[in-house]
Each structure stands twice: as structure tokens, then as C-alpha cells.
Write an enzyme that holds these catalytic residues in place. Structure first.
Site, PDB file in Angstrom:
ATOM      1  N   ASP A   1       6.843   7.741   6.355  1.00  0.00           N
ATOM      2  CA  ASP A   1       7.146   9.123   5.961  1.00  0.00           C
ATOM      3  C   ASP A   1       8.503   9.520   6.540  1.00  0.00           C
ATOM      4  O   ASP A   1       8.710   9.457   7.750  1.00  0.00           O
ATOM      5  CB  ASP A   1       6.059  10.049   6.499  1.00  0.00           C
ATOM      6  CG  ASP A   1       6.089  11.433   5.870  1.00  0.00           C
ATOM      7  OD1 ASP A   1       7.208  11.892   5.528  1.00  0.00           O
ATOM      8  OD2 ASP A   1       5.019  12.049   5.738  1.00  0.00           O
TER       9      ASP A   1
ATOM     10  N   GLU B   1       1.863  -0.379  -2.358  1.00  0.00           N
ATOM     11  CA  GLU B   1       1.885   0.515  -3.518  1.00  0.00           C
ATOM     12  C   GLU B   1       3.164   1.345  -3.562  1.00  0.00           C
ATOM     13  O   GLU B   1       3.733   1.575  -4.633  1.00  0.00           O
ATOM     14  CB  GLU B   1       0.652   1.420  -3.493  1.00  0.00           C
ATOM     15  CG  GLU B   1      -0.657   0.724  -3.842  1.00  0.00           C
ATOM     16  CD  GLU B   1      -1.196  -0.167  -2.724  1.00  0.00           C
ATOM     17  OE1 GLU B   1      -2.138  -0.926  -2.980  1.00  0.00           O
ATOM     18  OE2 GLU B   1      -0.663  -0.093  -1.597  1.00  0.00           O
TER      19      GLU B   1
END
Length: 238
Positions: A142, A218
Site C-alpha cells: 500500500d 493478483e
């Protein structure tokens, strides 16, 4: 297995749409976690059915997301125990259900990977001994774009010292991001930390894991689909 069966595709794997959650989580906040007081207190056989008392986890995928890269590690290194650490509840639930389903579909396979919901920024030394890990992965962490939230970033000087503690000498830290600003931040801190040295481009290119870092996860696959940029760096524990 009832939850897996209820959330399964015809392939037997869980569907992500049942596990959706916000992409961001505040790692500084007080979450409800269960963690051992000391690594010796944790029973790894609850996660790995065939692990013996003298075997240890060697690879850690920190912020493993939906587990794509963790599954790749299990396939590439069948004799190595790898753990995924994920702070988000539903995402970690998905990874656990995914591994359970894979083990049922492929008996005796994927018994070397597992997932724990925890906060790696706080509790790594509770799970791992000094010098235990051989490889740590931070794939598409993040970025926490706002300056006020930079303290939430998974890489900083203090945290790098904790990662160095659980890494063996010569252990590797792999970092991949699609955010150039975050990449610059990570390089700044790693290059100034006395316990790490940057791995050369030739060594990175020859590493069999390097091609997998781009799209096994992903998030990485999404970046490839969107034709985004990748920023990769690898450092070695001195």
C-alpha cells in the site's frame, strides 16, 4: 470446509466476490489479533500438516493479498515452508479457504503454504526467530499516498531493523511496486540502512523468482493488464 463449499466455483476454489474488502487498512490502529508471546509458543503444525518439529518457515510474503504469489512459491519450492501474512480479515480468510480448497483438489500438494492474519509491522518477532527467514517479499505494498500517512508505509528505518532481525545473513528482501514515489521512498531507506546491500541487476535477472514477481500476484497481474510500470528492487541482509 463448509464455508469453502458454499463459496466455491465449479473448480472447487473460493470466489473472490464473497471476500471483497477495502484496499486500505490502518496498520497503526488496534486490531484484534492473536499472536504468540514467543516464536516457540506457536504451533506451526496447525497450518502445515506435515511439518516436523525441526523444520521452520523460510519464506514470508508480507501483505500477501489474495495469495497468488504465495501459491506460486508453494509450487516452485515444494520442500520450503512459506507463509503469507495479511492484515485484512476477509482477504486473509480467502487465502486460507483457497489453500484448503487446493489441498482437497490436489492431495499432498500445497501443504507447504499457509496464511496468518496479523500485522507484520508489529508482530514479526513474535512468530519468527532471529535469522530464521531466507526470503521476505513485499509485492505491491500500500503506497499510502498522503504525507500524513507515510508513517503507515511498510518500509522505514525502524521496520527495516525488525526485518533484518528475522532475516538470516545473506537473506533476501524482494520489493515490487507500480508507484514510482513509493519506490523512491523504499530505495532511500534501504540504501541508508547499515544491514542491507543492494543486489546487482545480473543477479536479479538470473533469479528464477524474478519473472514471477511481475504477475503471479493478483495486483501484479492487474498492473500488467493495465500496461502499468513495474519498479523492482532486491536487497540482501548483510
Amino acid at each position: 470446509m463448509k464455508a469453502v463449499e458454499e463459496k466455491a466455483l465449479s473448480s472447487g476454489l473460493p470466489q473472490k466476490r464473497y471476500y471483497r474488502q477495502r484496499a486500505h487498512s490502518n496498520p497503526i490502529a488496534d486490531h484484534s489479533f492473536t499472536y504468540p508471546a514467543h516464536p516457540s509458543d506457536f504451533n506451526w503444525s496447525t497450518l502445515y500438516p506435515h511439518i516436523s518439529s525441526n523444520e521452520e518457515v523460510k519464506f514470508a510474503d508480507i501483505g500477501c493479498g489474495y495469495g497468488g504469489f504465495l501459491v506460486t512459491l508453494g509450487e516452485m519450492y515444494p520442500s520450503v515452508y512459506s507463509i503469507g501474512l495479511e492484515i485484512r480479515v476477509k482477504v486473509s480468510d480467502y487465502v486460507m479457504d483457497r489453500i484448503t480448497a487446493l489441498r482437497e483438489i490436489h492431495p499432498n500438494a500445497y501443504t507447504n503454504i499457509a496464511c496468518i492474519r496479523t500485522n507484520a509491522m508489529k508482530y514479526l518477532p513474535n512468530f519468527f526467530y532471529k535469522g530464521q527467514l531466507e526470503k521476505i517479499f513485499f509485492l505491491y505494498p500500500d503506497p499510502h499516498f498522503k504525507r500524513a500517512k507515510h508513517k503507515w508505509r511498510i518500509i522505514n528505518q525502524a521496520l527495516l531493523s525488525e526485518y533484518a532481525y528475522v532475516l538470516k545473513a545473506g537473506g533476501m528482501v524482494y520489493i515490487m511496486t507500480d508507484v514510482e514515489d513509493l519506490y523512491s521512498w523504499i530505495l532511500y531507506h534501504l540504501e541508508r540502512h547499515p544491514l542491507y546491500e543492494k543486489v546487482g541487476e545480473k543477479e536479479i535477472a538470473s533469479d528464477p523468482l524474478t519473472p514471477k514477481l511481475y504477475q503471479s500476484s493478483e495486483e501484479g497481474a492487474k498492473v500488467v493488464r493495465n500496461k502499468g510500470q513495474h519498479f523492482l528492487t532486491v536487497f540482501k541482509r548483510i
